[in-house]
Design a protein around this motif. Sequence first.
Motif, PDB file in Angstrom:
ATOM      1  N   LEU A  97      -3.985 -12.527   7.947  1.00  0.00           N
ATOM      2  CA  LEU A  97      -3.158 -13.240   7.949  1.00  0.00           C
ATOM      3  C   LEU A  97      -1.786 -12.872   7.396  1.00  0.00           C
ATOM      4  N   ASN A  98      -2.290 -13.606   6.032  1.00  0.00           N
ATOM      5  CA  ASN A  98      -1.220 -13.403   4.846  1.00  0.00           C
ATOM      6  C   ASN A  98      -0.121 -12.055   4.713  1.00  0.00           C
ATOM      7  N   LEU A  99      -1.463 -10.937   4.564  1.00  0.00           N
ATOM      8  CA  LEU A  99      -0.616  -9.844   4.275  1.00  0.00           C
ATOM      9  C   LEU A  99       0.543 -10.156   5.332  1.00  0.00           C
ATOM     10  N   ILE A 100       0.070  -9.990   6.771  1.00  0.00           N
ATOM     11  CA  ILE A 100       0.621  -9.702   7.850  1.00  0.00           C
ATOM     12  C   ILE A 100       2.293 -10.291   7.908  1.00  0.00           C
ATOM     13  N   ASN A 101       1.858 -10.877   7.817  1.00  0.00           N
ATOM     14  CA  ASN A 101       3.080 -12.328   7.941  1.00  0.00           C
ATOM     15  C   ASN A 101       4.020 -12.074   6.634  1.00  0.00           C
ATOM     16  N   LEU A 102       3.089 -11.403   5.297  1.00  0.00           N
ATOM     17  CA  LEU A 102       4.008 -11.016   3.940  1.00  0.00           C
ATOM     18  C   LEU A 102       4.517  -9.821   4.230  1.00  0.00           C
ATOM     19  N   GLY A 103       3.953  -9.147   5.162  1.00  0.00           N
ATOM     20  CA  GLY A 103       3.897  -7.287   5.446  1.00  0.00           C
ATOM     21  C   GLY A 103       3.954  -6.651   4.413  1.00  0.00           C
ATOM     22  N   GLU A 104       2.780  -7.414   3.735  1.00  0.00           N
ATOM     23  CA  GLU A 104       2.252  -6.433   2.260  1.00  0.00           C
ATOM     24  C   GLU A 104       0.862  -5.344   2.769  1.00  0.00           C
ATOM     25  N   ARG A 105       0.892  -4.767   2.323  1.00  0.00           N
ATOM     26  CA  ARG A 105      -0.947  -3.512   2.369  1.00  0.00           C
ATOM     27  C   ARG A 105      -1.810  -3.989   1.478  1.00  0.00           C
ATOM     28  N   PHE A 106      -2.762  -3.554   1.910  1.00  0.00           N
ATOM     29  CA  PHE A 106      -4.186  -4.747   1.349  1.00  0.00           C
ATOM     30  C   PHE A 106      -4.417  -4.439  -0.299  1.00  0.00           C
ATOM     31  N   ASP A 107      -4.566  -4.321  -0.896  1.00  0.00           N
ATOM     32  CA  ASP A 107      -5.401  -3.784  -2.478  1.00  0.00           C
ATOM     33  C   ASP A 107      -6.116  -4.719  -2.787  1.00  0.00           C
ATOM     34  N   VAL A 108      -7.426  -3.769  -3.052  1.00  0.00           N
ATOM     35  CA  VAL A 108      -8.238  -3.812  -4.047  1.00  0.00           C
ATOM     36  C   VAL A 108      -8.784  -4.790  -5.397  1.00  0.00           C
ATOM     37  N   SER A 109      -9.215  -4.976  -5.000  1.00  0.00           N
ATOM     38  CA  SER A 109      -9.377  -6.310  -6.800  1.00  0.00           C
ATOM     39  C   SER A 109     -10.237  -6.651  -6.909  1.00  0.00           C
ATOM     40  N   ILE A 110     -10.901  -6.454  -8.434  1.00  0.00           N
ATOM     41  CA  ILE A 110     -12.376  -7.024  -8.832  1.00  0.00           C
ATOM     42  C   ILE A 110     -12.285  -8.476  -8.418  1.00  0.00           C
ATOM     43  N   SER A 111     -11.361  -9.319  -8.222  1.00  0.00           N
ATOM     44  CA  SER A 111     -11.294 -10.776  -7.788  1.00  0.00           C
ATOM     45  C   SER A 111     -11.705 -11.134  -6.599  1.00  0.00           C
ATOM     46  N   GLY A 192      -9.865  -2.235  11.337  1.00  0.00           N
ATOM     47  CA  GLY A 192      -9.290  -0.761  10.761  1.00  0.00           C
ATOM     48  C   GLY A 192      -8.152  -0.454  11.045  1.00  0.00           C
ATOM     49  N   TYR A 193      -8.478  -0.022  12.363  1.00  0.00           N
ATOM     50  CA  TYR A 193      -7.871   0.989  13.067  1.00  0.00           C
ATOM     51  C   TYR A 193      -6.377   0.097  13.711  1.00  0.00           C
ATOM     52  N   PHE A 194      -6.334  -1.083  13.710  1.00  0.00           N
ATOM     53  CA  PHE A 194      -5.127  -2.381  14.424  1.00  0.00           C
ATOM     54  C   PHE A 194      -4.536  -2.100  13.419  1.00  0.00           C
ATOM     55  N   TYR A 195      -5.735  -1.687  12.164  1.00  0.00           N
ATOM     56  CA  TYR A 195      -4.461  -2.029  10.876  1.00  0.00           C
ATOM     57  C   TYR A 195      -4.267  -1.408   9.717  1.00  0.00           C
ATOM     58  N   ALA A 196      -4.494  -0.004  10.202  1.00  0.00           N
ATOM     59  CA  ALA A 196      -4.507   1.372   9.730  1.00  0.00           C
ATOM     60  C   ALA A 196      -3.580   1.515   8.145  1.00  0.00           C
ATOM     61  N   ASP A 197      -2.254   0.833   8.866  1.00  0.00           N
ATOM     62  CA  ASP A 197      -1.760   1.622   7.809  1.00  0.00           C
ATOM     63  C   ASP A 197      -1.176   0.321   6.635  1.00  0.00           C
ATOM     64  N   ARG A 198      -2.313  -0.819   6.488  1.00  0.00           N
ATOM     65  CA  ARG A 198      -2.580  -1.313   5.932  1.00  0.00           C
ATOM     66  C   ARG A 198      -3.499  -1.407   5.190  1.00  0.00           C
ATOM     67  N   PHE A 199      -4.755  -0.746   5.174  1.00  0.00           N
ATOM     68  CA  PHE A 199      -5.691  -0.219   4.652  1.00  0.00           C
ATOM     69  C   PHE A 199      -5.992   1.064   4.197  1.00  0.00           C
ATOM     70  N   LEU A 200      -6.004   2.030   5.122  1.00  0.00           N
ATOM     71  CA  LEU A 200      -6.334   3.305   5.224  1.00  0.00           C
ATOM     72  C   LEU A 200      -5.354   4.507   4.478  1.00  0.00           C
ATOM     73  N   GLY A 201      -5.110   4.998   3.565  1.00  0.00           N
ATOM     74  CA  GLY A 201      -4.273   5.651   2.545  1.00  0.00           C
ATOM     75  C   GLY A 201      -4.756   6.275   1.492  1.00  0.00           C
ATOM     76  N   ASP A 208      -4.263  -4.921 -11.853  1.00  0.00           N
ATOM     77  CA  ASP A 208      -5.239  -6.127 -11.336  1.00  0.00           C
ATOM     78  C   ASP A 208      -5.788  -5.349 -10.427  1.00  0.00           C
ATOM     79  N   GLY A 209      -6.090  -4.106 -10.023  1.00  0.00           N
ATOM     80  CA  GLY A 209      -7.267  -2.973  -9.116  1.00  0.00           C
ATOM     81  C   GLY A 209      -6.491  -1.526  -8.905  1.00  0.00           C
ATOM     82  N   LEU A 210      -6.932  -2.081  -7.272  1.00  0.00           N
ATOM     83  CA  LEU A 210      -6.287  -0.783  -6.351  1.00  0.00           C
ATOM     84  C   LEU A 210      -5.679  -0.830  -5.248  1.00  0.00           C
ATOM     85  N   ARG A 211      -4.607  -0.246  -5.541  1.00  0.00           N
ATOM     86  CA  ARG A 211      -2.565  -0.826  -4.746  1.00  0.00           C
ATOM     87  C   ARG A 211      -3.205   0.203  -3.758  1.00  0.00           C
TER      88      ARG A 211
END
Length: 332
Positions: A97-111, A192-201, A208-211
């Motif tokens: 929800l925070n990502l959607i509100n900010l319009g950002e993509r998902f980052d994979v980090s160790i934290s 994953g389907y409804f937010y593919a542009d945030r997770f899949l790519g 800080d990890g994967l972006r």
Amino acid sequence: MYVQEVTRWLPKKKKEDIALELESTIHDMLPDDYDEKDVYQALEELGDPKVLANKYSEKQTHLIGPKYYDLHLSILKWIIPFAVIYSLFTLLGVKLLNLINLGERFDVSISNIEEVLINAITWSITAYVFVTVIFAIMEQVDGKNEDMPKWMGFTSWDPKKLWKEYSVPKKKSIPLSEINAGLIWTVVWGVGYFYADRFLGIYESGQDGLRMVTPAFNQEVLLSFWPIVLLLLGAEIALAIYKLIKRKWSRNMAAFFMIYKIVSVAAFVVILMQPKLFAAEFLMTLSAWFDAAPAIMKDYMVWGTLTLMVVFGAIAIYEAFKKANMNNRSVL
């Protein structure tokens, strides 16, 4: 079966002697020319094998005894997976929800991974301790010599329960783990389907990890098929509920599963064939990596995905009907 069910709760050094004693007791209760009805009557008189095993025990050396063991285990099989699922998706949901509100993509980090794992482990341990403490209290409060646990909805033990438990082949039965895994997969691919542009790519590694730097799909194209996708998600949930109620494969269930698989493959064929499904930048990046034209890369992904869906779908349908057509074991 009854003797086996009683002795499986007892110490190894006592199993053989008590088994012989119990067999002798049962035969003494039967007339010379006995039939199946007489056997049922004798076993019904002896009562629940778990309770009888408890009476054979000289002293209580357990926290959760035979009377409550099955109920305790069955509730844990539900509570712990749901606790883990709840913790995972609560945490991920807040981040999403925070990502959607900010319009950002998902980052994979160790934290992020550590936070998810710690949250899941904490919730599962909490659920286990909470349920076990409740059953331990019930075990101490409940009278040892009473036949039934003090739990709403319990009915008297019936020897026919042995038939139901032992007659269904293991491969024909549906474990709770399979149902839980199916529900988790439904949530995962739905999000994953409804937010593919945030997770899949395409992701790049950073400090800080994967972006994710390039989304794989055109989200507008995916969202144009949202009614069909929601129907598929609903069908998967309905199938999970059907499995939970029946707990074994049947021909009707296999037929429902086959229809779902055929419809889902057909739906994704239509979606994958959309000319603007893949993001242009994503195809250009793959084209540079593999030294092939973007159109060729798209064809590889589309036809490769469809081939895998058809092959694995056909195997799954075959296995479903194979399990459904298994005959119950003859145990009497």
